[in-house]
Design a protein around this motif. Structure first.
Motif, PDB file in Angstrom:
ATOM      1  N   ILE A  60       0.901  -1.280  -0.116  1.00 39.39           N
ATOM      2  CA  ILE A  60       0.151  -0.185  -0.061  1.00 39.39           C
ATOM      3  C   ILE A  60       1.036   1.157  -0.012  1.00 39.39           C
ATOM      4  O   ILE A  60       1.840   1.366   0.660  1.00 39.39           O
ATOM      5  CB  ILE A  60      -1.072   0.049   1.150  1.00 39.39           C
ATOM      6  N   ARG A 114      -4.796   6.556  -1.716  1.00 41.33           N
ATOM      7  CA  ARG A 114      -4.236   5.351  -0.937  1.00 41.33           C
ATOM      8  C   ARG A 114      -4.569   4.265  -2.366  1.00 41.33           C
ATOM      9  O   ARG A 114      -5.593   3.969  -2.580  1.00 41.33           O
ATOM     10  CB  ARG A 114      -4.877   4.946   0.161  1.00 41.33           C
ATOM     11  N   ARG A 131      -3.040   0.320  -3.787  1.00 42.76           N
ATOM     12  CA  ARG A 131      -2.175  -0.994  -3.654  1.00 42.76           C
ATOM     13  C   ARG A 131      -1.219  -1.135  -4.974  1.00 42.76           C
ATOM     14  O   ARG A 131      -1.742  -0.802  -6.023  1.00 42.76           O
ATOM     15  CB  ARG A 131      -3.224  -2.371  -3.763  1.00 42.76           C
ATOM     16  N   THR A 154      -5.722  13.394  -0.743  1.00 42.67           N
ATOM     17  CA  THR A 154      -5.165  12.436  -0.314  1.00 42.67           C
ATOM     18  C   THR A 154      -5.191  11.012  -1.123  1.00 42.67           C
ATOM     19  O   THR A 154      -6.597  11.117  -1.850  1.00 42.67           O
ATOM     20  CB  THR A 154      -5.382  11.683   1.220  1.00 42.67           C
ATOM     21  N   SER A 182       0.385   5.601   0.025  1.00 44.65           N
ATOM     22  CA  SER A 182      -0.532   6.440   0.279  1.00 44.65           C
ATOM     23  C   SER A 182       0.343   7.997   0.154  1.00 44.65           C
ATOM     24  O   SER A 182       1.420   7.967   0.190  1.00 44.65           O
ATOM     25  CB  SER A 182      -0.922   6.537   1.526  1.00 44.65           C
TER      26      SER A 182
END
Length: 91
Positions: free
Chosen positions: A25, A61, A63, A59, A27
């Motif tokens: 992950i 996030r 994978r 923001t 971010s």
């Protein structure tokens, strides 16, 4: 002249705990030149047709592949697109 996106990636020390063979992950927060968040910035993993958009607070996030190189492409109307290269590993 197009403006440049400012991207602050939040890579926490525990990121390796999230890394698996299937992915990790990543971010971050996308800001303009005045450090204001940019909502709706398109973020695509290079080589893929789909991606996501940054939130109202700028923001995101996502994978991403673990243990191999990859690139994210950031684009936003009125700004120059930016390709950022990465490699995530658990070391």
């Amino acid at each position: 002249m197009r403006k440049q996106l400012l991207i602050f990636l939040l890579l926490f020390p525990f990121i390796h705990l999230l890394a698996q063979k299937s992915g990790a992950i990543i971010s971050g927060k996308i800001l303009d030149e005045n450090e204001n968040p940019l909502p709706g910035v398109s973020i695509v993993l290079l080589g893929r047709e789909t991606g996501l958009a940054s939130s109202d607070s700028g923001t995101f996030r996502m994978r991403v592949p673990a243990d191999k190189a990859f690139a994210l492409v950031f684009s936003y109307t009125g700004y120059k697109s930016l390709q950022q290269n990465f490699i995530m590993n658990d070391k």
